[in-house]
Design a protein around this motif. Structure first.
Motif, PDB file in Angstrom:
ATOM      1  N   ARG A 159       0.688  -1.359   0.061  1.00 46.44           N
ATOM      2  CA  ARG A 159       0.145  -0.010   0.020  1.00 46.44           C
ATOM      3  C   ARG A 159       0.865   1.182  -0.101  1.00 46.44           C
ATOM      4  NH1 ARG A 159      -3.155  -2.157   4.271  1.00 46.44           N
ATOM      5  NH2 ARG A 159      -2.222  -0.586   5.588  1.00 46.44           N
ATOM      6  N   ALA A 215       0.900   4.240  -2.910  1.00 47.13           N
ATOM      7  CA  ALA A 215       0.751   5.600  -2.360  1.00 47.13           C
ATOM      8  C   ALA A 215       1.917   6.501  -2.284  1.00 47.13           C
ATOM      9  CB  ALA A 215       0.130   5.580  -0.963  1.00 47.13           C
ATOM     10  N   ARG A 228       4.169   6.405  -0.157  1.00 48.54           N
ATOM     11  CA  ARG A 228       4.526   7.065   1.231  1.00 48.54           C
ATOM     12  C   ARG A 228       5.876   6.509   1.848  1.00 48.54           C
ATOM     13  NH1 ARG A 228      -1.513   6.708   2.453  1.00 48.54           N
ATOM     14  NH2 ARG A 228      -1.258   4.633   2.950  1.00 48.54           N
TER      15      ARG A 228
END
Ligand code: MN
Length: 277
Positions: free
Chosen positions: A203, A207, A209
């Protein structure tokens, strides 16, 4: 998945703190809970520093390096999640403590939220001794982390065992009675917990991140070395360094390697510890 409801062996291992020394900070605003936690820790041979809100946590970690912080979620001034986020942002990587949430009402989704904030784990209040022992037993002195990647350095990880059996055997020999049971629990926890971390990495890559990716890779790295899954630890370490460098190039390939290696690790651990009786 079996749910081992062992009759709780009420033997407290008073030497644990001698064999596995840890510097511990307890952050808890409720005085009764403070007493309960420090009493349990004392009985296991540990002393802990105590603070009662997140701001005091941030002061404490500036003064001393902690291996483990047991962190209440709801505290005045600053709660546990915010304090954790701040620690993950401000402390250098090699001084990062393990942070375990203490929570009275863990609900579905809470665990994910705690991990998201940078915590490694949680235990429920009222705290039972087995949870506490589990959390302590997978903690390690902060400075030791830096020695792991060197000795695990290997060019062809897939040519050898995914798990070095000596690591858990040594751990077991240090833990005394009930050690095997504890190791089995640890293996079970690792096998159940790791897919979540891998999913988190996926994830975070999507994203973009990077700090969160770095943290997830760091956690799986530490857990893997703890169990002797050195090749997997190495790949996670590579991912961690990549994310830290601010780049996401090659992260997807590394994730594939992590998934494949984890399957090998899982297989070997299941065969050795979870099959049969
Ligand atoms: Mn509280």
């Amino acid at each position: 998945m079996q749910n081992p409801s062992n009759p709780s062996s009420n033997k407290l291992d008073r030497e644990m703190g001698t064999r596995l020394p840890l510097t511990i900070l307890v952050a808890e605003d409720n005085i009764i809970n403070q007493k309960v936690v420090t009493n349990l820790l004392n009985r296991l041979g540990y002393k802990a520093d105590i603070v009662s809100n997140g701001l005091e946590v941030l002061e404490a970690v500036q003064k001393q390096t902690y291996d483990l912080i047991l962190m209440d979620i709801q505290m005045p001034e600053m709660g546990g999640e915010e304090a954790t986020q701040s620690i993950r942002k401000t402390l250098p990587a090699d001084l990062q403590p393990r942070i375990v949430a203490l929570t009275a009402n863990a609900m579905k989704g809470d665990r994910e939220r705690f991990l998201e904030s940078g915590m490694n784990d949680y235990i429920s209040k009222p705290i039972n001794i087995e949870d506490l022992v589990r959390v302590l037993s997978i903690s390690q002195p902060v400075r030791k982390n830096t020695t792991n990647p060197e000795h695990a350095d290997t060019m062809t990880p897939s040519a050898q065992n995914a798990v070095d059996p000596a690591v858990l055997l040594e751990f077991e020999s240090l833990m005394g009675e009930d050690a095997h049971e504890m190791v089995v629990d640890l293996v079970d926890l690792y096998i159940n917990n790791s897919p979540m971390l891998i999913e988190q990495m996926r994830r975070q890559i999507t994203a973009q991140r990077l700090p969160e990716l770095q943290r997830a890779a760091h956690t799986l790295k530490g857990n893997s070395f703890q169990l002797g899954a050195n090749a997997l630890g190495d790949i996670c370490f590579t991912m961690e360094k990549l994310a830290k460098s601010g780049s996401i190039d090659g992260a997807a390939d590394l994730l594939v390697q992590i998934e494949q290696e984890f399957q090998r690790v899982k297989q070997e651990l299941e065969n050795r510890y979870l099959s049969g009786t």
